[in-house]
Scaffold this active site. Sequence first.
Site, mmCIF file in Angstrom:
data_model
loop_
_atom_site.group_PDB
_atom_site.id
_atom_site.type_symbol
_atom_site.label_atom_id
_atom_site.label_comp_id
_atom_site.label_asym_id
_atom_site.label_seq_id
_atom_site.Cartn_x
_atom_site.Cartn_y
_atom_site.Cartn_z
ATOM 1 N N THR A 1 33.730 45.837 31.442
ATOM 2 C CA THR A 1 34.677 45.947 30.327
ATOM 3 C C THR A 1 33.967 45.573 29.035
ATOM 4 O O THR A 1 33.189 44.607 29.023
ATOM 5 C CB THR A 1 35.887 45.002 30.564
ATOM 6 O OG1 THR A 1 36.488 45.349 31.795
ATOM 7 C CG2 THR A 1 36.915 45.101 29.438
ATOM 8 N N THR B 1 40.674 40.961 43.571
ATOM 9 C CA THR B 1 41.828 41.773 44.003
ATOM 10 C C THR B 1 42.923 40.840 44.539
ATOM 11 O O THR B 1 42.689 39.642 44.735
ATOM 12 C CB THR B 1 41.394 42.709 45.153
ATOM 13 O OG1 THR B 1 40.914 41.887 46.239
ATOM 14 C CG2 THR B 1 40.310 43.683 44.719
ATOM 15 N N SER B 2 44.076 41.421 44.833
ATOM 16 C CA SER B 2 45.168 40.607 45.402
ATOM 17 C C SER B 2 44.726 39.989 46.722
ATOM 18 O O SER B 2 45.053 38.828 47.024
ATOM 19 C CB SER B 2 46.407 41.483 45.633
ATOM 20 O OG SER B 2 46.893 41.916 44.386
ATOM 21 N N GLY C 1 31.397 44.037 45.263
ATOM 22 C CA GLY C 1 32.632 43.845 44.499
ATOM 23 C C GLY C 1 33.228 42.499 44.865
ATOM 24 O O GLY C 1 32.799 41.458 44.341
ATOM 25 N N GLU D 1 39.016 40.842 38.352
ATOM 26 C CA GLU D 1 38.928 39.368 38.429
ATOM 27 C C GLU D 1 39.475 38.883 39.776
ATOM 28 O O GLU D 1 40.190 37.885 39.857
ATOM 29 C CB GLU D 1 39.604 38.726 37.213
ATOM 30 C CG GLU D 1 38.896 39.182 35.937
ATOM 31 C CD GLU D 1 39.218 38.405 34.702
ATOM 32 O OE1 GLU D 1 39.444 37.196 34.799
ATOM 33 O OE2 GLU D 1 39.218 39.031 33.623
ATOM 34 N N PHE E 1 31.669 48.862 36.190
ATOM 35 C CA PHE E 1 32.996 48.442 35.703
ATOM 36 C C PHE E 1 32.898 47.379 34.612
ATOM 37 O O PHE E 1 33.711 46.452 34.580
ATOM 38 C CB PHE E 1 33.845 47.852 36.836
ATOM 39 C CG PHE E 1 34.328 48.844 37.850
ATOM 40 C CD1 PHE E 1 35.246 49.829 37.513
ATOM 41 C CD2 PHE E 1 33.900 48.762 39.169
ATOM 42 C CE1 PHE E 1 35.724 50.722 38.465
ATOM 43 C CE2 PHE E 1 34.367 49.644 40.131
ATOM 44 C CZ PHE E 1 35.284 50.634 39.773
ATOM 45 N N GLN F 1 61.955 54.097 36.791
ATOM 46 C CA GLN F 1 63.153 54.551 37.512
ATOM 47 C C GLN F 1 64.377 54.561 36.585
ATOM 48 O O GLN F 1 65.161 55.507 36.580
ATOM 49 C CB GLN F 1 63.395 53.620 38.714
ATOM 50 C CG GLN F 1 64.339 54.179 39.763
ATOM 51 C CD GLN F 1 63.757 55.404 40.469
ATOM 52 O OE1 GLN F 1 62.550 55.600 40.494
ATOM 53 N NE2 GLN F 1 64.619 56.240 41.003
ATOM 54 N N ILE F 2 64.507 53.527 35.781
ATOM 55 C CA ILE F 2 65.656 53.437 34.861
ATOM 56 C C ILE F 2 65.591 54.550 33.808
ATOM 57 O O ILE F 2 66.614 55.050 33.349
ATOM 58 C CB ILE F 2 65.723 52.024 34.216
ATOM 59 C CG1 ILE F 2 66.151 51.008 35.298
ATOM 60 C CG2 ILE F 2 66.661 51.984 33.012
ATOM 61 C CD1 ILE F 2 66.129 49.556 34.861
ATOM 62 N N HIS F 3 64.372 54.963 33.472
ATOM 63 C CA HIS F 3 64.217 56.066 32.509
ATOM 64 C C HIS F 3 64.407 57.439 33.154
ATOM 65 O O HIS F 3 64.370 58.454 32.455
ATOM 66 C CB HIS F 3 62.819 56.035 31.868
ATOM 67 C CG HIS F 3 62.674 55.026 30.763
ATOM 68 N ND1 HIS F 3 62.657 53.669 30.967
ATOM 69 C CD2 HIS F 3 62.527 55.194 29.415
ATOM 70 C CE1 HIS F 3 62.498 53.050 29.818
ATOM 71 N NE2 HIS F 3 62.419 53.944 28.859
HETATM 72 C C1 LIG Z 1 39.791 48.124 34.766
HETATM 73 C C2 LIG Z 1 38.734 47.329 35.432
HETATM 74 C C3 LIG Z 1 37.963 46.464 34.686
HETATM 75 C C4 LIG Z 1 36.943 45.714 35.289
HETATM 76 N N1 LIG Z 1 36.151 44.901 34.514
HETATM 77 C C5 LIG Z 1 35.091 44.265 35.079
HETATM 78 C C6 LIG Z 1 34.186 43.498 34.269
HETATM 79 O O1 LIG Z 1 34.358 43.372 33.046
HETATM 80 N N2 LIG Z 1 33.111 42.947 34.865
HETATM 81 C C7 LIG Z 1 32.877 43.052 36.211
HETATM 82 O O2 LIG Z 1 31.882 42.490 36.677
HETATM 83 N N3 LIG Z 1 33.726 43.753 37.009
HETATM 84 C C8 LIG Z 1 34.818 44.361 36.471
HETATM 85 N N4 LIG Z 1 35.683 45.102 37.255
HETATM 86 C C9 LIG Z 1 35.390 45.224 38.677
HETATM 87 C C10 LIG Z 1 36.374 44.464 39.563
HETATM 88 O O3 LIG Z 1 36.233 43.092 39.393
HETATM 89 C C11 LIG Z 1 36.143 44.957 41.004
HETATM 90 O O4 LIG Z 1 36.601 46.293 41.067
HETATM 91 C C12 LIG Z 1 36.841 44.078 42.011
HETATM 92 O O5 LIG Z 1 36.206 42.824 42.091
HETATM 93 C C13 LIG Z 1 36.893 44.708 43.398
HETATM 94 O O6 LIG Z 1 35.626 45.130 43.825
HETATM 95 P P1 LIG Z 1 35.440 46.621 44.394
HETATM 96 O O7 LIG Z 1 36.079 47.557 43.434
HETATM 97 O O8 LIG Z 1 34.021 46.796 44.719
HETATM 98 O O9 LIG Z 1 36.327 46.633 45.712
HETATM 99 P P2 LIG Z 1 35.880 46.135 47.185
HETATM 100 O O10 LIG Z 1 35.368 44.744 47.114
HETATM 101 O O11 LIG Z 1 35.037 47.178 47.813
HETATM 102 O O12 LIG Z 1 37.282 46.110 47.916
HETATM 103 C C14 LIG Z 1 37.943 47.259 48.417
HETATM 104 C C15 LIG Z 1 39.240 46.781 49.110
HETATM 105 O O13 LIG Z 1 38.912 45.935 50.227
HETATM 106 C C16 LIG Z 1 39.547 44.682 50.073
HETATM 107 N N5 LIG Z 1 38.684 43.628 50.625
HETATM 108 C C17 LIG Z 1 37.378 43.392 50.345
HETATM 109 N N6 LIG Z 1 36.944 42.350 51.057
HETATM 110 C C18 LIG Z 1 37.989 41.897 51.792
HETATM 111 C C19 LIG Z 1 38.170 40.831 52.733
HETATM 112 N N7 LIG Z 1 37.196 39.979 53.042
HETATM 113 N N8 LIG Z 1 39.395 40.678 53.292
HETATM 114 C C20 LIG Z 1 40.412 41.518 52.967
HETATM 115 N N9 LIG Z 1 40.308 42.540 52.094
HETATM 116 C C21 LIG Z 1 39.107 42.712 51.517
HETATM 117 C C22 LIG Z 1 39.765 44.521 48.567
HETATM 118 O O14 LIG Z 1 40.786 43.580 48.277
HETATM 119 C C23 LIG Z 1 40.137 45.953 48.188
HETATM 120 O O15 LIG Z 1 41.480 46.179 48.495
HETATM 121 C C24 LIG Z 1 36.720 45.837 36.677
HETATM 122 C C25 LIG Z 1 37.513 46.713 37.447
HETATM 123 C C26 LIG Z 1 38.504 47.445 36.831
HETATM 124 C C27 LIG Z 1 39.334 48.382 37.676
#
Ligand SMILES: Cc1cc2nc3c(=O)[nH]c(=O)nc-3n(C[C@H](O)[C@H](O)[C@H](O)COP(=O)(O)OP(=O)(O)OC[C@H]3O[C@@H](n4cnc5c(N)ncnc54)[C@H](O)[C@@H]3O)c2cc1C
Length: 380
Positions: free
Chosen positions: A158, A365-366, A131, A363, A156, A336-338
Site C-alpha cells: 500500500t 486475515t480473519s 502471506g 494486516e 501488495f 439490500q435496503i437500496h
Molecule cells: C488491499 C490490500 C492491501 C495490502 N497492503 C499491504 C501492505 O501495505 N503491506 C504488506 O506487506 N502487505 C499488504 N497486503 C497483503 C496482506 O497483508 C496479505 O494479503 C495477507 O496477509 C494474506 O496473505 P495472502 O494474501 O498471501 O494469503 P494466504 O496467507 O495465502 O492465505 C490464503 C487463505 O488461507 C488462510 N490461511 C493461511 N494460513 C492459515 C492457517 N494456518 N490456518 C487457517 N487458515 C490459514 C488465510 O486466512 C486465507 O484465507 C495487502 C493486501 C490487500 C488485499
Amino acid sequence: MDFRLSEEELEFKQMAREFAEKRLYPRALEFDEEEITPPELIKECAELGYFGFTVPEEYGGLGLSSTAFMGVLEELCSACAGFGIMLSVHTSLTCEIIRLYGSEDLKQRYLPAMAAGEKIGAYCVTEPNAGTDLASLSATAVDKGDHYVVNGTKTFVTNAGYADVLIVFAKTDPDGGHGGISCFVIDKNTEGVVLGQPEKKCGLRASDTREISFSDVRVPKENLCGEVDKGFYIAVNILNSGRIGVSFQAVGIAQAAFDEALKYSKERVQFGQPIANFQAIQFKLADMATQVEAARLMAYRAVRMKDAGQPYHREASMAKLFATRMAGFVCNEAVQIHGGYGYIKEYPVERYFRDARAVGLYEGTSEAQQMVISRDLLKE
Ligand SMILES: Cc1cc2nc3c(=O)[nH]c(=O)nc-3n(C[C@H](O)[C@H](O)[C@H](O)COP(=O)(O)OP(=O)(O)OC[C@H]3O[C@@H](n4cnc5c(N)ncnc54)[C@H](O)[C@@H]3O)c2cc1C
C-alpha cells in the site's frame, strides 16, 4: 473502562469529519474510478498535522494519542476508505515502527519529514509466497560490513506508488526461521528498487497497491531498524497495533453504509409509503446500528488499552475480527435496503460494499486473528 472521548479527542474527530465531508466524500467516487490518491488532498491532510499525529513533538509531530488518531481515521474512512488506509499505513505502521524501534539517528533522519507529510511511508512484508506465514519470507539482506545488500520481491504494498520511505523485512539469517528476519528503512529512490504496476483492486481503489522488487539494493548499516534478527517481533507487534486501525477503518465504512441506508429507507416509497415503515427494514437497521456500535466499542477498548500501556494483542485481534465481519454484514444489508439501486455506482453503498471486503484480508486475515485469539485463550 471509560469509552467516552475527551474534549480534545472529540475536537479532532469533528475537524476530521468536516474535512472528510467537504473534501473527500464529494469526490470519493471519482478517486475510486480513476484509482487516484489526489496529491492536493495529501497536502491538505499534512497541513492538518495528520501525517504526524502520533509522532512525538520533538520529531515534528503532534504527539497525540492513538485514541485521538482512531477518531480521525474513522471519519476519513467513512468518506473514502481508500484515502484513509493511505494515512493509516503511513502513521500506524511506518511512523510507529521508526518511533518504537528506530535508533535516534533514524528518528532524526526520517520522522520530521514523515510527520510533515513530505515523505510518505510504506510497509513491505508480504511476498508472493509468504502471506499469513510471515516467517517463510524469502527476501534476503546480506551483511557486507558497512552495509547490507537486499534482494527480493514484496507484493501488495500500500502507498507503493508515492511512498518515499519503505519499511522492509528481509532474512539476515536464511536458516533462522522467524528468528532470522530483520527490519530495514530503505529510501525508495535507492538504486535497485523497482516499482511494479498498480494492482487493479475490487475496492479501496483510491489507494495505491503494487509490487516492489529489490535487486542488489545497498542499504547502509545505520538503516537497520531494531536489532538484527529481531524483525519478526517488530512485524508482529506493529500488526497488533495496526489491527486496531483496521477495526476503525471497518467501523468508518460500515457507519457510512448504515447512514446511507437509513436515509434511503426514509426516502424510498413502495406500496404507497417509505420502506422505513416496514418492520423488515426497521429490524435490519436496528441490527446494523447495534453491530456498528459493538465494533466501535471493542475497537475503543483495544486502543484505550494500548494508550494505557497495557497488553492489548488479544483485544486488538478480537476487535479486528468482529469489526471486519461486521462491515461485511452491514454493507451487504445496506445494499439490500437500496434494492437494485444499491448495485449501481451512483449510490455510495456499492463502493462501501467493495471496500468492506478488503478489511478482513490485510494486516492479518480473519483466520490469522482467530489463530491469535485461540492461541491466547488456550494458553490460560
Ligand atoms: C488491499 C490490500 C492491501 C495490502 N497492503 C499491504 C501492505 O501495505 N503491506 C504488506 O506487506 N502487505 C499488504 N497486503 C497483503 C496482506 O497483508 C496479505 O494479503 C495477507 O496477509 C494474506 O496473505 P495472502 O494474501 O498471501 O494469503 P494466504 O496467507 O495465502 O492465505 C490464503 C487463505 O488461507 C488462510 N490461511 C493461511 N494460513 C492459515 C492457517 N494456518 N490456518 C487457517 N487458515 C490459514 C488465510 O486466512 C486465507 O484465507 C495487502 C493486501 C490487500 C488485499
